[in-house]
Enzyme design. Structure first.
Site, PDB file in Angstrom:
ATOM      1  N   ASP A 153    -107.030 -15.267  26.982  1.00 16.79           N
ATOM      2  CA  ASP A 153    -107.477 -14.795  28.274  1.00 16.79           C
ATOM      3  C   ASP A 153    -108.853 -13.682  27.899  1.00 16.79           C
ATOM      4  O   ASP A 153    -109.633 -13.492  28.805  1.00 16.79           O
ATOM      5  CB  ASP A 153    -106.570 -13.984  29.152  1.00 16.79           C
ATOM      6  CG  ASP A 153    -105.700 -12.912  28.481  1.00 16.79           C
ATOM      7  OD1 ASP A 153    -106.097 -12.990  26.943  1.00 16.79           O
ATOM      8  OD2 ASP A 153    -104.784 -12.165  28.677  1.00 16.79           O
TER       9      ASP A 153
HETATM   10  C1  LAN Z   1    -102.369  -7.137  22.849  1.00 16.36           C
HETATM   11  C2  LAN Z   1    -103.618  -6.153  24.034  1.00 16.36           C
HETATM   12  C3  LAN Z   1    -104.201  -7.200  24.908  1.00 16.36           C
HETATM   13  C4  LAN Z   1    -103.676  -8.382  25.270  1.00 16.36           C
HETATM   14  C5  LAN Z   1    -103.854  -9.157  26.466  1.00 16.36           C
HETATM   15  C6  LAN Z   1    -105.346  -9.524  26.220  1.00 16.36           C
HETATM   16  C7  LAN Z   1    -104.037  -8.108  27.639  1.00 16.36           C
HETATM   17  C8  LAN Z   1    -102.847 -10.250  26.693  1.00 16.36           C
HETATM   18  O1  LAN Z   1    -103.328 -10.815  27.933  1.00 16.36           O
HETATM   19  C9  LAN Z   1    -102.563 -11.255  25.631  1.00 16.36           C
HETATM   20  C10 LAN Z   1    -102.186 -10.232  24.473  1.00 16.36           C
HETATM   21  C11 LAN Z   1    -102.923  -9.258  23.849  1.00 16.36           C
HETATM   22  C12 LAN Z   1    -104.029  -9.655  23.132  1.00 16.36           C
HETATM   23  C13 LAN Z   1    -102.219  -8.021  22.934  1.00 16.36           C
HETATM   24  C14 LAN Z   1    -101.126  -8.829  22.037  1.00 16.36           C
HETATM   25  C15 LAN Z   1    -100.398  -7.664  21.284  1.00 16.36           C
HETATM   26  C16 LAN Z   1    -101.073  -6.465  21.050  1.00 16.36           C
HETATM   27  C17 LAN Z   1    -102.121  -6.690  20.043  1.00 16.36           C
HETATM   28  C18 LAN Z   1    -101.466  -5.784  22.382  1.00 16.36           C
HETATM   29  C19 LAN Z   1    -100.495  -5.490  23.450  1.00 16.36           C
HETATM   30  C20 LAN Z   1    -102.089  -4.654  21.890  1.00 16.36           C
HETATM   31  C21 LAN Z   1    -101.249  -3.743  20.853  1.00 16.36           C
HETATM   32  C22 LAN Z   1    -100.247  -5.238  20.351  1.00 16.36           C
HETATM   33  C23 LAN Z   1     -99.962  -5.201  18.946  1.00 16.36           C
HETATM   34  C24 LAN Z   1     -98.789  -6.378  18.774  1.00 16.36           C
HETATM   35  C25 LAN Z   1     -99.437  -3.840  18.592  1.00 16.36           C
HETATM   36  C26 LAN Z   1     -98.918  -3.634  17.330  1.00 16.36           C
HETATM   37  C27 LAN Z   1     -97.595  -3.766  17.178  1.00 16.36           C
HETATM   38  C28 LAN Z   1     -96.948  -4.939  16.377  1.00 16.36           C
HETATM   39  C29 LAN Z   1     -95.686  -5.059  16.842  1.00 16.36           C
HETATM   40  C30 LAN Z   1     -97.133  -5.642  15.325  1.00 16.36           C
END
Ligand code: LAN
Length: 729
Positions: free
Chosen positions: A458
């Site tokens: 996305d």
């Molecule tokens: C995110 C942030 C952005 C998010 C969107 C683009 C909004 C979504 O549509 C797809 C997935 C994604 C890229 C995403 C995946 C998981 C993330 C990176 C996070 C929620 C921000 C933090 C999270 C990450 C896994 C945090 C670290 C924790 C762990 C369990 C490794």
């Protein structure tokens, strides 16, 4: 770093300052890379004046003027954009804190401690302030995320971080937190990740950590559970964790860690049978209990494989291969790494393997500040190295959707944003991408920056849409060529799952049954990629927009993709009309996207029972003031939970956008909701922070503070385009 005073956390941190001077913080923006600097001398302060954006993020008065009281959508948008445009950063994007998770700072602080990494004293001071500011108001503990209840994970880890940052065990706040931790059974009741970190620190023993065998990386690729099939965040955390686990590396005891051994447990340290606590887990943490399958495997690894079978030659091979994969991850991301968990763990792995003075260690150390952010409460660790490309793409789209991109007033702002997005598109695939299991990335946008460099379905879609929309508007330069937009299409066409839906970073590579091996305890749905209505919608709308401009390129594939994706959206609608959201809270977020998807393929309120059902779901949940407010608890219960504070600006905007996309006919409903949004706007054009907006892994919340600008602007703008600029108040 060299000129700044260092916090020597190894033994004797100075806690002389309780707060730093906020007029000395600056955000260095290097093509979207963020690092906060604390200026020590008046000379530096004079040379580098504090910007409005810095003041805003630090919670200081911005001095932005009061504006005429808004009456119409355009008035409100103009005020909002006047404010928000002042927060644009030098590279052309927007930034913000990206906090929420409460397990990130401790991983970093433990890593700094055990790798004896010096860092600015000002960081130590403000990290302490933030952790204290986010203690649970009643019991003084910490939760998984800032709005959650206290847990052993949050409390044991943040307590430890504070101690390492120089806080005395006799501080009344620490006494209270310790009491809460002890009531929950002490640190032995923590989840796997807590046990891992505390063992690395030397305050627990490796026996308590369930096995993390790097040998898994040696499995042939066809094996259904091979790690390359896992969700990228799980495998990139598992990777350095398995390396460190296999080395059984621990920091030698210090006077401070000896004290922690006394503080974190409910019984004398020497009397604890660590092995027997491998599976101990407090009910406050056990969000996703381990399955009997995983427990059996762990039992066999602990009792049979590790003591009797595990051959040294295999261990060496596995460690070497794991380290090579770590190196690939480091080089592919210029040491920025995928995220704030594997970043510090990779630093630790390099430290173990290559020693304290290695180049890799130096480069990692330098990258740690990319994750840190300063706000009024102190310094926190962001969930990624920022939200740069994502928030910028949405802001651009909001202004275009409002019909205002051609306005001379906003052109400089949008041109800079376009320049930023151009700069952030990824140009090449990773070297040896197959060897390190990376998905292609040429043509993609990442969530944060090009350096981090991970394709997200996305983020790529929203980035490309923003670029196309602006480049279609007269008066904007064509910075991204047609060919590069086609590159983005090429990437998207690789991202669809067999189901027709789209996942986040890669198409699904393994079975959802892999969840049986979920060892994290605190998160759900993490082991493989899943379909997400949000990601799927972004791909649909991008491809629809593209095929209008470029009707020939890979046309059949695009048509087939869109049809199958729309079918997926239809299929996952619940009988009550809703869609479950995974990245925003929750049904209001996913509903907005799903209705947009259906609109893109021609389904609206008028011609579709399904769309009417989607709208009905929202109408039944209006708050008294005509808005919507949804609580984060929707995410883990899977049922709509109303926000205790009533309507929320962001969620109300999401629903209004969804309803307008759907062609919902009752304008009074939309007007009432938008009136609420306009009334909440401050006299200087800003909206204030309300409840947390985002989520991941079902259980952990995460903040998207810029949404309170972006989505109201978009909702008001779409309304204005459809109904004209009528009075709302
Ligand atoms: C995110 C942030 C952005 C998010 C969107 C683009 C909004 C979504 O549509 C797809 C997935 C994604 C890229 C995403 C995946 C998981 C993330 C990176 C996070 C929620 C921000 C933090 C999270 C990450 C896994 C945090 C670290 C924790 C762990 C369990 C490794």
């Amino acid at each position: 770093y060299s000129k700044e005073p260092k916090a020597n956390i190894n033994g004797h941190a100075q806690s002389s300052h309780s707060k730093t001077d906020y007029s000395r913080w600056r955000l260095l923006d290097e093509r979207g890379r963020h690092t906060w600097k604390y200026l020590e001398t008046d000379e530096e302060v004079e040379k580098w004046p504090q910007s409005t954006a810095e003041k805003y993020h630090l919670g200081m008065p911005t001095g932005l003027p009061d504006l005429p009281t808004p009456k119409t959508p355009l008035d409100s948008i103009t005020n909002g954009l006047s404010y928000f445009s002042a927060l644009q950063l030098p590279a052309g994007h927007w930034g913000c804190e990206y906090g929420g998770p409460m397990f990130l700072i401790p991983g970093l602080v433990i890593t700094w401690y055990v790798t004896e990494t010096p860092f600015p004293q000002a960081y130590a001071t403000e990290l302490k302030n933030y952790i204290f500011a986010r203690a649970h108001p009643e019991d003084g503990g910490w939760g998984l995320h800032i709005e959650g209840h206290s847990s052993v994970f949050g409390t044991s880890m943040n307590y430890t971080a504070l101690r390492l940052l120089g806080v005395s065990a006799e501080d009344p706040r620490m006494i209270k937190a310790r009491g809460t931790l002890h009531k929950m059974g002490g640190a032995v009741q923590g989840p796997h990740w807590a046990k891992f970190w505390l063992t690395v620190l030397g305050v627990m023993q490796w026996d308590i950590v369930n096995p993390v065998p790097p040998e898994l990386w040696l499995l042939p690729d066809w094996v259904p559970i091979a790690p390359w099939r896992w969700w990228i965040h799980m495998r990139q955390v598992f990777l350095p964790m398995s390396f460190v686990w296999s080395k059984k590396w621990q920091y030698p005891l210090t006077p401070l860690t000896r004290e922690l051994q006394k503080e974190l447990f409910t019984q004398p340290y020497d009397s604890i049978n660590f092995l027997s606590h491998r599976n101990s887990i407090s009910p406050h943490d056990n969000f996703h209990p381990k399955t009997w399958v995983l427990n059996t495997i762990n039992w066999a690894l602990v009792n049979v494989y590790n003591p009797y079978i595990r051959p040294n030659s295999l261990v060496e091979k596995a460690e070497a291969w794991a380290f090579e994969l770590i190196r690939h991850e480091d080089e592919n991301t210029v040491y920025a790494n995928l995220g704030p968990v594997n970043g510090p763990m990779n630093l630790l792995s390099c430290y173990i393997q290559e020693g304290p003075d290695a180049e890799s260690v130096r480069l990692h150390r330098d990258r740690m500040s990319d994750f840190l952010w300063v706000k009024d409460e102190g310094m926190l660790m962001n969930g990624t190295n920022g939200v740069q490309s994502w928030d910028t793409s949405f802001l651009v789209q909001a202004v275009v959707d409002a019909g205002l991109a051609g306005e001379p007033k906003w052109k400089p702002m949008l041109t800079k944003a376009l320049e930023f997005l151009e700069d952030q598109q990824i140009h090449d695939d990773c070297p040896e991408q197959d060897k390190c299991y990376r998905h292609p990335r040429k043509g993609a946008w990442a969530f944060s920056t090009r350096e981090q460099g991970y394709t997200v379905s996305d983020c790529t879609s929203e980035g490309a849409k923003a670029v196309m929309m602006l480049q279609d508007t007269p008066g904007y330069p064509k910075l991204v060529s047609d060919e590069r937009i086609r590159d983005a299409v090429d990437i998207l066409l690789t991202m669809q799952n067999a189901s027709g839906g789209c996942a986040s970073y890669e198409p699904q590579r393994g079975s959802e049954k892999m969840e049986y091996l979920n060892a994290a305890e605190v998160f759900g749905r993490i082991m493989v990629e899943y379909d997400y209505p949000e990601c799927t919608t972004a791909c649909i709308t991008m491809l629809c927009m593209f095929r209008e401009r470029d009707p020939v390129y890979r046309r059949q594939e695009i048509d087939a993709f869109v049809d199958r994706a729309a079918d997926y959206i239809r299929r996952v609608q619940r009988p009550d009309g809703s869609w479950y959201g995974s990245w925003g809270i929750c049904f209001t977020y996913a509903g907005m996207f799903a209705l947009e998807s259906l609109h893109a393929v021609g389904e609206t309120y008028e011609n579709s029972e399904r769309v009417r059902r989607g709208c009905r779901f929202f109408l039944d949940r209006r708050t008294e003031d005509g808005g919507w407010g949804e609580n984060y608890k929707s995410c883990d219960t899977g049922k709509y939970v109303e926000h205790p504070d009533g309507s929320q600006v962001v969620q109300t905007a999401w629903v209004v956008i969804g309803l307008i996309e759907a062609g919902f006919p009752d304008v009074e409903v939309l007007k009432k909701a938008l009136t609420m949004i306009v009334k909440r706007q401050q006299s200087n054009g800003e909206w204030l922070q309300e409840g947390i907006e985002g989520v991941f892994n079902k259980s952990c919340m995460i903040s998207y503070p810029n949404y309170k600008f972006i989505f109201p602007i978009k909702a008001l703008g779409m309304f204005r385009q459809k109904y004209g600029d009528i009075d709302l108040v």
